[in-house]
Design a protein around this motif. Structure first.
Motif, PDB file in Angstrom:
ATOM      1  N   GLY A   1     -34.805 -16.433 -46.873  1.00  0.00           N
ATOM      2  CA  GLY A   1     -33.635 -17.266 -46.670  1.00  0.00           C
ATOM      3  C   GLY A   1     -32.530 -16.942 -47.641  1.00  0.00           C
ATOM      4  N   VAL A   2     -31.483 -17.722 -47.548  1.00  0.00           N
ATOM      5  CA  VAL A   2     -30.321 -17.578 -48.405  1.00  0.00           C
ATOM      6  C   VAL A   2     -30.028 -18.919 -49.072  1.00  0.00           C
ATOM      7  CG1 VAL A   2     -29.314 -15.702 -47.038  1.00  0.00           C
ATOM      8  CG2 VAL A   2     -28.712 -18.084 -46.523  1.00  0.00           C
ATOM      9  N   THR A   3     -29.222 -18.858 -50.104  1.00  0.00           N
ATOM     10  CA  THR A   3     -28.781 -20.068 -50.783  1.00  0.00           C
ATOM     11  C   THR A   3     -27.276 -20.196 -50.614  1.00  0.00           C
ATOM     12  OG1 THR A   3     -30.553 -19.932 -52.415  1.00  0.00           O
ATOM     13  CG2 THR A   3     -28.648 -21.254 -53.016  1.00  0.00           C
ATOM     14  N   LEU A   4     -26.845 -21.373 -50.245  1.00  0.00           N
ATOM     15  CA  LEU A   4     -25.422 -21.687 -50.210  1.00  0.00           C
ATOM     16  C   LEU A   4     -25.098 -22.494 -51.454  1.00  0.00           C
ATOM     17  CD1 LEU A   4     -25.163 -22.566 -46.462  1.00  0.00           C
ATOM     18  CD2 LEU A   4     -23.987 -20.692 -47.610  1.00  0.00           C
TER      19      LEU A   4
ATOM     20  N   ALA B   1     -21.921 -26.776 -45.080  1.00  0.00           N
ATOM     21  CA  ALA B   1     -22.028 -25.336 -44.826  1.00  0.00           C
ATOM     22  C   ALA B   1     -23.456 -24.969 -44.435  1.00  0.00           C
ATOM     23  CB  ALA B   1     -21.563 -24.546 -46.045  1.00  0.00           C
ATOM     24  N   ALA B   2     -24.420 -25.567 -45.103  1.00  0.00           N
ATOM     25  CA  ALA B   2     -25.823 -25.293 -44.781  1.00  0.00           C
ATOM     26  C   ALA B   2     -26.148 -25.747 -43.365  1.00  0.00           C
ATOM     27  CB  ALA B   2     -26.746 -25.967 -45.799  1.00  0.00           C
ATOM     28  N   ALA B   3     -25.662 -26.912 -42.982  1.00  0.00           N
ATOM     29  CA  ALA B   3     -25.905 -27.405 -41.625  1.00  0.00           C
ATOM     30  C   ALA B   3     -25.255 -26.489 -40.596  1.00  0.00           C
ATOM     31  CB  ALA B   3     -25.379 -28.833 -41.482  1.00  0.00           C
ATOM     32  N   ALA B   4     -24.044 -25.999 -40.885  1.00  0.00           N
ATOM     33  CA  ALA B   4     -23.373 -25.098 -39.965  1.00  0.00           C
ATOM     34  C   ALA B   4     -24.137 -23.771 -39.836  1.00  0.00           C
ATOM     35  CB  ALA B   4     -21.944 -24.840 -40.426  1.00  0.00           C
ATOM     36  N   LEU B   5     -24.606 -23.247 -40.964  1.00  0.00           N
ATOM     37  CA  LEU B   5     -25.382 -21.985 -40.926  1.00  0.00           C
ATOM     38  C   LEU B   5     -26.684 -22.198 -40.177  1.00  0.00           C
ATOM     39  CD1 LEU B   5     -25.890 -19.065 -41.675  1.00  0.00           C
ATOM     40  CD2 LEU B   5     -26.726 -19.863 -43.894  1.00  0.00           C
ATOM     41  N   GLU B   6     -27.366 -23.291 -40.454  1.00  0.00           N
ATOM     42  CA  GLU B   6     -28.624 -23.576 -39.756  1.00  0.00           C
ATOM     43  C   GLU B   6     -28.391 -23.671 -38.253  1.00  0.00           C
ATOM     44  OE1 GLU B   6     -32.343 -26.472 -40.648  1.00  0.00           O
ATOM     45  OE2 GLU B   6     -30.391 -27.465 -40.474  1.00  0.00           O
ATOM     46  N   GLY B   7     -27.315 -24.332 -37.861  1.00  0.00           N
ATOM     47  CA  GLY B   7     -26.998 -24.444 -36.449  1.00  0.00           C
ATOM     48  C   GLY B   7     -26.683 -23.101 -35.809  1.00  0.00           C
ATOM     49  N   ALA B   8     -25.986 -22.245 -36.548  1.00  0.00           N
ATOM     50  CA  ALA B   8     -25.643 -20.935 -36.021  1.00  0.00           C
ATOM     51  C   ALA B   8     -26.875 -20.044 -35.868  1.00  0.00           C
ATOM     52  CB  ALA B   8     -24.630 -20.249 -36.955  1.00  0.00           C
ATOM     53  N   LEU B   9     -27.882 -20.256 -36.715  1.00  0.00           N
ATOM     54  CA  LEU B   9     -29.102 -19.456 -36.655  1.00  0.00           C
ATOM     55  C   LEU B   9     -30.096 -19.966 -35.625  1.00  0.00           C
ATOM     56  CD1 LEU B   9     -29.680 -18.963 -40.489  1.00  0.00           C
ATOM     57  CD2 LEU B   9     -28.892 -17.230 -38.838  1.00  0.00           C
ATOM     58  N   ALA B  10     -29.917 -21.208 -35.176  1.00  0.00           N
ATOM     59  CA  ALA B  10     -30.888 -21.813 -34.240  1.00  0.00           C
ATOM     60  C   ALA B  10     -30.815 -21.193 -32.873  1.00  0.00           C
ATOM     61  CB  ALA B  10     -30.637 -23.314 -34.149  1.00  0.00           C
TER      62      ALA B  10
ATOM     63  N   VAL C   1     -17.673 -22.081 -50.109  1.00  0.00           N
ATOM     64  CA  VAL C   1     -19.043 -21.970 -50.613  1.00  0.00           C
ATOM     65  C   VAL C   1     -19.340 -20.502 -50.856  1.00  0.00           C
ATOM     66  CG1 VAL C   1     -19.939 -24.066 -49.482  1.00  0.00           C
ATOM     67  CG2 VAL C   1     -20.047 -21.860 -48.290  1.00  0.00           C
ATOM     68  N   VAL C   2     -20.394 -20.264 -51.602  1.00  0.00           N
ATOM     69  CA  VAL C   2     -20.853 -18.910 -51.878  1.00  0.00           C
ATOM     70  C   VAL C   2     -22.239 -18.756 -51.268  1.00  0.00           C
ATOM     71  CG1 VAL C   2     -21.534 -17.306 -53.720  1.00  0.00           C
ATOM     72  CG2 VAL C   2     -19.474 -18.723 -53.982  1.00  0.00           C
ATOM     73  N   LEU C   3     -22.475 -17.629 -50.628  1.00  0.00           N
ATOM     74  CA  LEU C   3     -23.763 -17.308 -50.023  1.00  0.00           C
ATOM     75  C   LEU C   3     -24.436 -16.262 -50.899  1.00  0.00           C
ATOM     76  CD1 LEU C   3     -25.530 -17.494 -47.311  1.00  0.00           C
ATOM     77  CD2 LEU C   3     -24.380 -15.360 -46.727  1.00  0.00           C
ATOM     78  N   ALA C   4     -25.682 -16.514 -51.280  1.00  0.00           N
ATOM     79  CA  ALA C   4     -26.419 -15.598 -52.150  1.00  0.00           C
ATOM     80  C   ALA C   4     -27.876 -15.549 -51.707  1.00  0.00           C
ATOM     81  CB  ALA C   4     -26.333 -16.076 -53.598  1.00  0.00           C
ATOM     82  N   PRO C   5     -28.583 -14.497 -52.097  1.00  0.00           N
ATOM     83  CA  PRO C   5     -30.021 -14.468 -51.769  1.00  0.00           C
ATOM     84  C   PRO C   5     -30.755 -15.584 -52.507  1.00  0.00           C
ATOM     85  CG  PRO C   5     -29.400 -12.565 -53.108  1.00  0.00           C
ATOM     86  CD  PRO C   5     -28.154 -13.327 -52.841  1.00  0.00           C
ATOM     87  N   SER C   6     -31.794 -16.096 -51.900  1.00  0.00           N
ATOM     88  CA  SER C   6     -32.606 -17.131 -52.546  1.00  0.00           C
ATOM     89  C   SER C   6     -33.700 -16.534 -53.414  1.00  0.00           C
ATOM     90  CB  SER C   6     -33.271 -18.030 -51.506  1.00  0.00           C
ATOM     91  OG  SER C   6     -32.309 -18.810 -50.846  1.00  0.00           O
TER      92      SER C   6
ATOM     93  N   CYS D   1     -26.758 -26.509 -54.608  1.00  0.00           N
ATOM     94  CA  CYS D   1     -27.306 -25.388 -53.842  1.00  0.00           C
ATOM     95  C   CYS D   1     -28.167 -25.912 -52.719  1.00  0.00           C
ATOM     96  CB  CYS D   1     -28.197 -24.523 -54.736  1.00  0.00           C
ATOM     97  SG  CYS D   1     -27.337 -23.801 -56.116  1.00  0.00           S
ATOM     98  N   VAL D   2     -28.122 -25.209 -51.601  1.00  0.00           N
ATOM     99  CA  VAL D   2     -28.975 -25.538 -50.464  1.00  0.00           C
ATOM    100  C   VAL D   2     -29.589 -24.237 -49.961  1.00  0.00           C
ATOM    101  CG1 VAL D   2     -29.122 -26.575 -48.171  1.00  0.00           C
ATOM    102  CG2 VAL D   2     -27.417 -27.416 -49.807  1.00  0.00           C
ATOM    103  N   HIS D   3     -30.908 -24.207 -49.896  1.00  0.00           N
ATOM    104  CA  HIS D   3     -31.599 -23.044 -49.342  1.00  0.00           C
ATOM    105  C   HIS D   3     -31.666 -23.219 -47.826  1.00  0.00           C
ATOM    106  CE1 HIS D   3     -34.528 -19.899 -48.669  1.00  0.00           C
ATOM    107  NE2 HIS D   3     -35.190 -20.765 -47.928  1.00  0.00           N
ATOM    108  N   VAL D   4     -31.355 -22.148 -47.131  1.00  0.00           N
ATOM    109  CA  VAL D   4     -31.427 -22.165 -45.671  1.00  0.00           C
ATOM    110  C   VAL D   4     -32.368 -21.048 -45.228  1.00  0.00           C
ATOM    111  CG1 VAL D   4     -30.134 -21.935 -43.508  1.00  0.00           C
ATOM    112  CG2 VAL D   4     -29.063 -23.045 -45.485  1.00  0.00           C
ATOM    113  N   PRO D   5     -33.484 -21.392 -44.592  1.00  0.00           N
ATOM    114  CA  PRO D   5     -34.371 -20.352 -44.055  1.00  0.00           C
ATOM    115  C   PRO D   5     -33.629 -19.551 -42.986  1.00  0.00           C
ATOM    116  CG  PRO D   5     -35.435 -22.501 -44.037  1.00  0.00           C
ATOM    117  CD  PRO D   5     -33.992 -22.733 -44.352  1.00  0.00           C
TER     118      PRO D   5
END
Length: 155
Positions: free
Chosen positions: A130-133, A146-155, A82-87, A115-119
């Motif tokens: 947030g960022v966009t995956l 990937a978004a779920a993994a990032l969200e979990g890591a940020l929680a 996946v690619v991570l970019a600014p939202s 794309c999935v935005h992650v706060p």
């Protein structure tokens, strides 16, 4: 994590998205814009005017650029999942008048990648940032995972 440079084909992609969207909106709403334009918001009326200024050659050049960028971006997914970019350029706007500046999302919209935005937190005004995956085309499950993994890591 791998830092990537966007392919050369991405140059002009944001303008291509705006041209295609405006051209297609003007074509789709041509009858309504002649008969009931006063019912459109100022922003939508401006979009229709912009679309009327895009000629066929410019429209098809924008579509060709988008297709070249799709192929180049598809090739990048051989290196990454996946690619991570600014939202957005900054925090969400205050109030409900706007969802914010879509400038960073235009190319993903045009390319058709999921794309999935992650706060990721809040900014100086306590408003969300947030960022966009971005996943490979038709790789919705990869983008969501990937978004779920990032969200979990940020929680």
């Amino acid at each position: 994590m791998t830092e990537l440079a966007l392919p050369a084909e991405f140059a002009g992609l944001t303008q291509a998205q705006m041209d295609i969207m405006a051209y297609e909106a003007a074509a789709a709403f041509a009858p309504e814009s002649r008969s009931s334009a006063q019912g459109f918001s100022a922003g939508f009326a401006a979009l229709l005017a912009d679309g009327s200024a895009v000629d066929g050659a410019r429209f098809f050049a924008a579509r060709a650029l988008a297709e070249a960028a799709r192929r180049a971006f598809d090739a990048m997914f051989a290196q990454v999942d996946v690619v991570l970019a600014p939202s957005a350029p900054g925090e969400a706007p205050a109030g409900l008048d706007s969802t914010g500046d879509p400038i960073f999302n235009r190319m993903w919209t045009l390319l058709g990648n999921p794309c999935v935005h992650v706060p990721t937190g809040t900014g100086k005004r306590a408003l969300p940032v947030g960022v966009t995956l971005i996943g490979p085309r038709h790789g919705d499950a990869a983008a969501l995972a990937a978004a779920a993994a990032l969200e979990g890591a940020l929680a």
